[in-house]
Design a protein around this motif. Structure first.
Motif, PDB file in Angstrom:
ATOM      1  N   ARG A  43      42.413  54.433  32.857  1.00 19.56           N
ATOM      2  CA  ARG A  43      42.405  53.198  33.620  1.00 19.56           C
ATOM      3  C   ARG A  43      42.378  53.479  35.120  1.00 19.56           C
ATOM      4  NH1 ARG A  43      47.062  49.418  31.506  1.00 19.56           N
ATOM      5  NH2 ARG A  43      48.241  51.319  31.711  1.00 19.56           N
TER       6      ARG A  43
ATOM      7  N   ARG B 244      43.372  53.212  38.844  1.00 16.03           N
ATOM      8  CA  ARG B 244      44.566  52.964  39.660  1.00 16.03           C
ATOM      9  C   ARG B 244      44.267  53.480  41.063  1.00 16.03           C
ATOM     10  NH1 ARG B 244      48.966  51.688  36.474  1.00 16.03           N
ATOM     11  NH2 ARG B 244      48.902  52.456  34.354  1.00 16.03           N
TER      12      ARG B 244
ATOM     13  N   GLN C 232      45.178  48.148  40.170  1.00 12.38           N
ATOM     14  CA  GLN C 232      45.225  48.761  38.850  1.00 12.38           C
ATOM     15  C   GLN C 232      44.375  47.973  37.875  1.00 12.38           C
ATOM     16  OE1 GLN C 232      49.317  48.828  37.608  1.00 12.38           O
ATOM     17  NE2 GLN C 232      49.082  46.958  36.438  1.00 12.38           N
ATOM     18  N   GLU C 233      43.807  48.703  36.947  1.00  8.91           N
ATOM     19  CA  GLU C 233      43.029  48.099  35.882  1.00  8.91           C
ATOM     20  C   GLU C 233      43.962  47.784  34.726  1.00  8.91           C
ATOM     21  OE1 GLU C 233      38.809  49.026  33.758  1.00  8.91           O
ATOM     22  OE2 GLU C 233      40.144  50.710  34.108  1.00  8.91           O
ATOM     23  N   ASP C 234      43.804  46.598  34.179  1.00 11.22           N
ATOM     24  CA  ASP C 234      44.609  46.168  33.049  1.00 11.22           C
ATOM     25  C   ASP C 234      43.709  46.077  31.824  1.00 11.22           C
ATOM     26  OD1 ASP C 234      46.848  45.603  34.840  1.00 11.22           O
ATOM     27  OD2 ASP C 234      45.648  43.886  35.481  1.00 11.22           O
ATOM     28  N   THR C 235      44.261  46.313  30.657  1.00 15.17           N
ATOM     29  CA  THR C 235      43.487  46.141  29.430  1.00 15.17           C
ATOM     30  C   THR C 235      44.134  45.052  28.600  1.00 15.17           C
ATOM     31  OG1 THR C 235      44.750  47.885  28.348  1.00 15.17           O
ATOM     32  CG2 THR C 235      42.664  48.521  29.339  1.00 15.17           C
TER      33      THR C 235
ATOM     34  N   ARG D 105      38.851  44.220  29.842  1.00 14.39           N
ATOM     35  CA  ARG D 105      39.460  44.856  31.005  1.00 14.39           C
ATOM     36  C   ARG D 105      39.370  43.952  32.217  1.00 14.39           C
ATOM     37  NH1 ARG D 105      38.322  51.236  31.308  1.00 14.39           N
ATOM     38  NH2 ARG D 105      39.573  51.743  29.512  1.00 14.39           N
ATOM     39  N   SER D 106      40.405  43.995  33.006  1.00 14.10           N
ATOM     40  CA  SER D 106      40.424  43.297  34.280  1.00 14.10           C
ATOM     41  C   SER D 106      41.208  44.169  35.247  1.00 14.10           C
ATOM     42  CB  SER D 106      41.076  41.915  34.138  1.00 14.10           C
ATOM     43  OG  SER D 106      42.423  42.046  33.762  1.00 14.10           O
ATOM     44  N   TRP D 107      41.215  43.796  36.512  1.00 13.83           N
ATOM     45  CA  TRP D 107      41.991  44.555  37.482  1.00 13.83           C
ATOM     46  C   TRP D 107      42.589  43.604  38.498  1.00 13.83           C
ATOM     47  CZ3 TRP D 107      40.002  45.249  42.603  1.00 13.83           C
ATOM     48  CH2 TRP D 107      38.678  44.834  42.782  1.00 13.83           C
ATOM     49  N   SER D 108      43.696  44.037  39.044  1.00 13.61           N
ATOM     50  CA  SER D 108      44.424  43.208  39.991  1.00 13.61           C
ATOM     51  C   SER D 108      45.125  44.112  40.995  1.00 13.61           C
ATOM     52  CB  SER D 108      45.445  42.334  39.251  1.00 13.61           C
ATOM     53  OG  SER D 108      46.353  43.147  38.540  1.00 13.61           O
TER      54      SER D 108
ATOM     55  N   GLN E 277      42.962  39.450  42.573  1.00 16.69           N
ATOM     56  CA  GLN E 277      42.435  39.516  41.209  1.00 16.69           C
ATOM     57  C   GLN E 277      40.985  39.949  41.311  1.00 16.69           C
ATOM     58  OE1 GLN E 277      43.985  38.980  38.091  1.00 16.69           O
ATOM     59  NE2 GLN E 277      42.087  39.988  37.529  1.00 16.69           N
TER      60      GLN E 277
END
Length: 97
Positions: free
Chosen positions: A4, A6, A24-27, A34-37, A90
């Motif tokens: 991921r 970061r 950071q990328e979130d799953t 996947r998304s990142w915030s 976001q």
């Protein structure tokens, strides 16, 4: 499964130079979701030049990391507690990796 995304370090968001952002990328439940915030937090006395409380009010803005990596972010919330600002981000689209 790939690692991921970061990131912690400087970034330019909508032409404002932030000394430190955390991204950071979130799953989601499925690895393909996947998304990142991210966020940036700083004392009011250390606000980056050009920063305003309505940064990004007109929709997605460009975020650029060192070495030219870039992406688009929505600024979802800008909070001020009387001493410090916190800018919540976001990601929209691929990570700036």
């Amino acid at each position: 499964m790939s690692e991921r995304f970061r990131y912690r370090g400087p970034a330019v968001i909508d032409d404002v130079h932030f000394p430190v952002v955390l991204l950071q990328e979130d799953t989601g439940p499925g690895e393909s979701l996947r998304s990142w915030s991210g966020l940036s937090s700083f004392r009011a006395t250390d606000a980056p030049e050009g920063f305003t409380g309505n940064l990004g009010a007109n929709g997605p803005v460009k975020i650029t990391l060192p070495e030219g990596r870039s992406g688009l972010v929505l600024i979802t919330n800008i909070g001020f507690d009387g001493q410090s600002w916190t800018v919540h981000l976001q990601g929209t689209g691929p990570t700036p990796a």
